[in-house]
Write an enzyme that holds these catalytic residues in place. Sequence first.
Site, PDB file in Angstrom:
ATOM      1  N   PRO A 162     -32.082  11.284  -4.273  1.00  0.00           N
ATOM      2  CA  PRO A 162     -33.031  12.364  -3.673  1.00  0.00           C
ATOM      3  C   PRO A 162     -34.307  12.842  -4.757  1.00  0.00           C
ATOM      4  O   PRO A 162     -33.956  12.685  -6.103  1.00  0.00           O
ATOM      5  CB  PRO A 162     -32.093  13.626  -3.808  1.00  0.00           C
ATOM      6  N   ARG A 165     -37.794  14.717  -3.330  1.00  0.00           N
ATOM      7  CA  ARG A 165     -38.500  15.796  -2.797  1.00  0.00           C
ATOM      8  C   ARG A 165     -37.371  17.001  -2.593  1.00  0.00           C
ATOM      9  O   ARG A 165     -37.824  18.324  -2.948  1.00  0.00           O
ATOM     10  CB  ARG A 165     -38.756  15.380  -1.385  1.00  0.00           C
ATOM     11  N   ARG A 169     -51.362  15.571  -0.557  1.00  0.00           N
ATOM     12  CA  ARG A 169     -50.542  15.630   0.442  1.00  0.00           C
ATOM     13  C   ARG A 169     -51.148  15.934   1.862  1.00  0.00           C
ATOM     14  O   ARG A 169     -51.241  15.297   2.712  1.00  0.00           O
ATOM     15  CB  ARG A 169     -49.289  16.231   0.522  1.00  0.00           C
ATOM     16  N   TYR A 210     -51.471  12.849   4.138  1.00  0.00           N
ATOM     17  CA  TYR A 210     -50.478  13.246   5.256  1.00  0.00           C
ATOM     18  C   TYR A 210     -50.541  14.109   6.262  1.00  0.00           C
ATOM     19  O   TYR A 210     -49.660  14.528   7.169  1.00  0.00           O
ATOM     20  CB  TYR A 210     -49.164  13.315   4.710  1.00  0.00           C
ATOM     21  N   CYS A 216     -66.494  16.023  -2.337  1.00  0.00           N
ATOM     22  CA  CYS A 216     -67.543  15.490  -1.498  1.00  0.00           C
ATOM     23  C   CYS A 216     -67.084  14.874  -0.132  1.00  0.00           C
ATOM     24  O   CYS A 216     -67.472  13.709   0.041  1.00  0.00           O
ATOM     25  CB  CYS A 216     -68.905  14.957  -2.142  1.00  0.00           C
TER      26      CYS A 216
END
Length: 420
Positions: A274, A276, A312, A316, A344
């Site tokens: 594991p 996350r 992220r 994603y 930018c």
Amino acid sequence: MDHFQYKNGALFAEDVALSEIAKEVGTPFYVYSQATLERHYEVFAEAVKDIDATICFAVKANSNIAVIKTLADLGAGADVVSVGELKRALKAGVPADRIVYSGVGKSRSELEFAVQTGIRQINVESEEELELLSEVAAAHDVRMPIVLRVNPDVDAKTHAKISTGKSDNKFGIDWTRAVEVYQRASNMAGVAPKGLACHIGSQLTDLEPFRAAFRRMKEMVGELRGLGLDVSRVDLGGGLGIPYDERETPLPIEYGKLVVEELGDLNVEFEFEPGRMIAGNAGLLVSEVIYVKKAPSKTFAIIDSAMNDLMRPSLYDAYHAIVPLVEAEHVDDMQSYDIVGPICETGDTFAKDRQLTRLESGDLIAFRTSGAYGATMSNTYNSRALIPEVMVKGDKFAVIRRRIEIEEQMDMESLPDWQS
Ligand SMILES: *Cc1c(COP(=O)(O)O)cnc(C)c1O
């Protein structure tokens, strides 16, 4: 559950006001709660306590040495995907015999280092890797413990970029070939096959894909044993999702039950990876609002962190809850903001049309659930500083990665001699 709570209207990490850290360290910064990291590890350990399990924290989720050390002190092993991560795990005090090494592209020198370090196992992801590893290990007079990472051809039903268990993903050995490869491996000089591994993706919000993968693993273990081959380890990878928004995700205890239900009678040592689930909710990214800019159709809150600090959302389309460090008194005064950084490109957007209490220049905000795949993916695009990481424990805090300013970055560069 985490230890980031409002106390008298101010957001705290455990017993430290985040505004106090901001004053001392400057924004933006990542902050982790040690108690939350510990709690998440304990919750996972509790969920798999009825089986023989080694919990190997997936270092790529958060590779700060202080984070790894926090978990190592509780007995965690490490799942690494590069020699860099392997060195971090060793430095943090993870015993070599609790380190597993995954990844599709381990180079010869990486394999050599792993073999010489004597880690617990290498999770082999192709026949090509198997051959190279056997050669490298035999040259060092080692029979390296391995498991074969199987691609079970299961749809994890997660974001395409973090889905890893379909047959058209680059990961693992196709399940239809794995038994034959295992048989071959058992006759090779430099490797000692111990079992199988799978990891079908990250941020899974449904247990059914796990179930499908576990069933396939069980079938294959039966097949291998039927051929008289020894199988003593099964590595079930990571991937358990966590709540970034109001949607519910499976609890670790439910995941643990599923493992017992599907594989409990397999008589193997299990490994879990594991990442996350341990680190995600144990960290925040804290930023300051630079400008509130009104455009014809929108209001932009331009903040001092950007896509390079937390990739992220742009990578994603990930959602992060955004909260003010000072709890708003008038929650009825909601405004719609696009939360953007200074970089930018338009991709540098953290949130669109987010309803937040009124923001002003100088306000501090925090992105929740930023402890995993936050700092590890951060970079210096646009010649921005690499931002600091801070650990909180009780009423104490410490900088565990300092800010890497542009001067230090430029020191890494040099002119070719024909220019100087
Ligand atoms: C990324 C990864 C993990 C961790 O995944 P999480 O979703 O963070 O739990 C575990 N194992 C392998 C092989 C990985 O690549």
